[in-house]
Write an enzyme that holds these catalytic residues in place. Sequence first.
Site, PDB file in Angstrom:
ATOM      1  N   ASP A  72      -0.254   5.186   1.198  1.00 29.43           N
ATOM      2  CA  ASP A  72      -0.452   6.207   1.984  1.00 29.43           C
ATOM      3  C   ASP A  72      -0.468   5.385   3.560  1.00 29.43           C
ATOM      4  O   ASP A  72      -1.066   4.497   3.765  1.00 29.43           O
ATOM      5  CB  ASP A  72      -1.954   6.670   1.770  1.00 29.43           C
ATOM      6  CG  ASP A  72      -1.652   7.440   0.548  1.00 29.43           C
ATOM      7  OD1 ASP A  72      -1.327   8.837   0.455  1.00 29.43           O
ATOM      8  OD2 ASP A  72      -2.376   7.252  -0.354  1.00 29.43           O
ATOM      9  N   ASP A  86       0.897  -1.009  -0.021  1.00 28.36           N
ATOM     10  CA  ASP A  86      -0.031  -0.071   0.042  1.00 28.36           C
ATOM     11  C   ASP A  86       0.953   1.194  -0.078  1.00 28.36           C
ATOM     12  O   ASP A  86       2.092   0.887   0.208  1.00 28.36           O
ATOM     13  CB  ASP A  86      -1.050   0.131   1.399  1.00 28.36           C
ATOM     14  CG  ASP A  86      -1.807   1.216   1.273  1.00 28.36           C
ATOM     15  OD1 ASP A  86      -2.253   1.439   0.472  1.00 28.36           O
ATOM     16  OD2 ASP A  86      -1.794   1.718   2.409  1.00 28.36           O
TER      17      ASP A  86
END
Length: 217
Positions: A10, A8
């Site tokens: 953020d 991922d």
Amino acid sequence: MIQAVIFDMDGLLIDSEPLWVKIELEVFGALGVPLTTAMSQQTMGLRADEVVRYWHHRYPWDKPSQKEVAELILEKMIEQVRNADIALPGVDHAFAIIQEAGLPIAIASSSPTKMIEAVTKNLAIQGNIKLIKSAEHEKYGKPHPDIYIHTAEGLGIAPEHCLAFEDSINGVIAAKAAKMRCIAIPAPDFRANKAYGITDDVLDSLEELTAAHLAMY
């Protein structure tokens, strides 16, 4: 065995959550939405358009359109991440260990492609990424598993042979629903959340990643 690693972005590679919160408070506040920092956690890990839809449903406004609001939020975010010092601890360390193991690296993020590209350039890791997948191209964003399923397809590797790294509960649910192994690195304030119990491991930061983690599943 693990044959690929998917990150991922953020809140995992970059400390962007405070920026998202700041910009969302600013933009939604101007629209009359009584958003608070605590309330913003309800949409952590969602795409910008899904965040806008979520708050519009609860505190509807007439203009600008939801699409325009989402675009404004994204424009402000991309401007912030281009040159900011936002790397979270352990990014270079983790990438080195994964590359030493000879595993391809992908990014599967709720952020749009142009923001992912701005971040990878900022972190100088663009040359280490085999595949970038943005949920902007998916019918549903996280916690729906599509982005992880399609990332695995793009890598040519079965989901069960992929290891995902996530920070949010929505992301963890997406990765596990795709039948991937998942290591969570939650923000300190959320570490006590029992929902992280569905992961295969929980680390304090990417600095704790070892070669053993890549060989234990």
